[in-house]
Design a protein around this motif. Structure first.
Motif, short mmCIF file in Angstrom:
data_model
loop_
_atom_site.label_atom_id
_atom_site.label_comp_id
_atom_site.label_asym_id
_atom_site.label_seq_id
_atom_site.Cartn_x
_atom_site.Cartn_y
_atom_site.Cartn_z
N MET A 1 0.84 -1.17 0.00
CA MET A 1 0.00 0.00 0.00
C MET A 1 0.89 1.24 0.00
SD MET A 1 -2.96 1.06 2.76
CE MET A 1 -3.87 -0.45 2.51
N ARG A 2 0.51 2.22 -0.77
CA ARG A 2 1.27 3.47 -0.82
C ARG A 2 0.80 4.40 0.29
NH1 ARG A 2 1.19 3.75 -7.24
NH2 ARG A 2 2.90 2.28 -7.54
N THR A 3 1.66 5.37 0.60
CA THR A 3 1.39 6.29 1.71
C THR A 3 0.05 7.02 1.58
OG1 THR A 3 3.76 6.52 2.11
CG2 THR A 3 2.32 8.21 3.05
N PRO A 4 -0.30 7.61 0.42
CA PRO A 4 -1.59 8.30 0.34
C PRO A 4 -2.79 7.36 0.60
CG PRO A 4 -0.20 8.95 -1.50
CD PRO A 4 0.50 7.81 -0.80
N GLN A 5 -2.69 6.13 0.09
CA GLN A 5 -3.76 5.17 0.34
C GLN A 5 -3.84 4.79 1.81
OE1 GLN A 5 -2.01 2.42 -2.38
NE2 GLN A 5 -3.72 2.59 -3.84
N ALA A 6 -2.68 4.63 2.44
CA ALA A 6 -2.64 4.28 3.86
C ALA A 6 -3.23 5.41 4.71
CB ALA A 6 -1.20 3.98 4.30
N ILE A 51 -9.20 13.47 27.95
CA ILE A 51 -9.77 13.50 26.60
C ILE A 51 -8.79 14.10 25.61
CG2 ILE A 51 -11.58 14.53 25.15
CD1 ILE A 51 -13.42 14.26 27.70
N VAL A 52 -8.24 15.27 25.94
CA VAL A 52 -7.34 15.96 25.01
C VAL A 52 -6.05 15.16 24.79
CG1 VAL A 52 -5.93 18.04 24.71
CG2 VAL A 52 -8.31 18.24 25.46
N ALA A 53 -5.45 14.66 25.88
CA ALA A 53 -4.21 13.88 25.75
C ALA A 53 -4.46 12.60 24.96
CB ALA A 53 -3.66 13.55 27.14
N ALA A 54 -5.58 11.96 25.20
CA ALA A 54 -5.88 10.70 24.51
C ALA A 54 -6.17 10.92 23.03
CB ALA A 54 -7.06 10.00 25.19
N ILE A 55 -6.82 12.03 22.69
CA ILE A 55 -7.04 12.33 21.27
C ILE A 55 -5.71 12.52 20.56
CG2 ILE A 55 -7.93 14.07 19.66
CD1 ILE A 55 -10.35 14.36 21.59
N ALA A 56 -4.78 13.24 21.20
CA ALA A 56 -3.46 13.43 20.60
C ALA A 56 -2.76 12.07 20.43
CB ALA A 56 -2.62 14.36 21.46
N LEU A 57 -2.84 11.22 21.42
CA LEU A 57 -2.25 9.88 21.36
C LEU A 57 -2.88 9.06 20.24
CD1 LEU A 57 -0.46 7.65 22.71
CD2 LEU A 57 -2.45 7.16 24.14
N LEU A 58 -4.18 9.16 20.10
CA LEU A 58 -4.90 8.41 19.08
C LEU A 58 -4.50 8.86 17.67
CD1 LEU A 58 -7.03 6.19 18.80
CD2 LEU A 58 -8.78 7.98 18.90
N VAL A 59 -4.42 10.16 17.46
CA VAL A 59 -4.02 10.69 16.15
C VAL A 59 -2.59 10.26 15.83
CG1 VAL A 59 -3.53 12.81 14.86
CG2 VAL A 59 -5.67 12.59 16.16
N HIS A 60 -1.71 10.35 16.82
CA HIS A 60 -0.31 9.92 16.64
C HIS A 60 -0.26 8.43 16.25
CE1 HIS A 60 3.98 9.34 17.43
NE2 HIS A 60 3.62 8.28 18.11
N SER A 61 -1.03 7.61 16.95
CA SER A 61 -1.04 6.17 16.69
C SER A 61 -1.51 5.85 15.28
CB SER A 61 -1.94 5.46 17.70
OG SER A 61 -1.50 5.67 19.01
N PHE A 62 -2.57 6.52 14.85
CA PHE A 62 -3.07 6.30 13.49
C PHE A 62 -2.05 6.75 12.45
CE2 PHE A 62 -7.08 5.13 15.18
CZ PHE A 62 -7.80 4.56 14.15
N ALA A 63 -1.38 7.86 12.71
CA ALA A 63 -0.36 8.35 11.78
C ALA A 63 0.78 7.35 11.67
CB ALA A 63 0.17 9.71 12.24
N ARG A 64 1.18 6.73 12.77
CA ARG A 64 2.27 5.74 12.74
C ARG A 64 1.87 4.56 11.84
NH1 ARG A 64 6.90 7.91 14.61
NH2 ARG A 64 7.72 5.90 14.03
N PHE A 65 0.62 4.13 11.92
CA PHE A 65 0.17 3.02 11.08
C PHE A 65 0.30 3.36 9.61
CE2 PHE A 65 -1.08 0.45 14.45
CZ PHE A 65 -1.65 -0.73 14.00
#
Length: 165
Positions: A1-6, A51-65
């Motif tokens: 999978m390419r980066t834009p698709q991911a 809530i705010v810290a966890a949202i940041a963690l969640l966005v970071h985690s998705f970006a890593r994937f």
């Protein structure tokens, strides 16, 4: 999978899974957030902090994937590489930890026992899913690399220092 698709796939899954589990369901359980905010001292700021810290963690985690793993968290479009960078050096399941933290933050914010029950049920379901499906799947897919990672990085309570391969 390419980066834009991911990135696109991860964004769709972000809306379909954590936004529903940590946003829509608590919204429904709290009568559309019409409950008054908690009057228990400290609950409101602690709830917002979670809530705010966890949202940041969640966005970071998705970006890593998407960026590191070249895939998505969705089982139908898994990563090409095992994701072990960033927050994944501290805890193996940061997405689940983040989602549960967002829900717990809402339970505190509204002093809602219904949302507390929901977070407990969510933790049991997520923990069971990880043990019964994700861990065996990752072990088959990534073999020794995953086993080494699993032995060194805790699943739910983060390490104090990052794991270095």
């Amino acid at each position: 999978m390419r980066t834009p698709q991911a990135i696109a796939g991860s964004a769709v899954f972000f809306i379909a899974a954590p936004c529903v589990v940590a946003g829509v369901v608590p919204w429904l359980l709290t009568d559309h957030y019409h409950l008054p905010l908690s009057t228990v001292p400290g609950f409101v700021p602690l709830g917002w902090l979670l809530i705010v810290a966890a949202i940041a963690l969640l966005v970071h985690s998705f970006a890593r994937f998407a960026l590191e793993g070249l895939g998505t968290p969705a089982p139908v479009a898994p990563t090409e590489r095992l994701v072990i960078g960033g927050i994944y050096r501290y805890v193996r399941n940061p997405m689940y930890v983040a989602v549960l933290s967002i829900i717990l933050g809402q339970a505190l914010l509204f002093s809602s026992w219904t949302v507390v029950a929901y977070v407990v049920i969510g933790a049991i379901v997520m923990g069971s899913f990880v043990k019964l499906h994700e861990e065996p799947t990752l072990a088959r897919r990534y073999g020794a690399e995953y086993e080494t990672y699993r032995r060194n990085v805790p699943g739910w309570l983060p390490r104090l220092t990052p794991w270095r391969e």
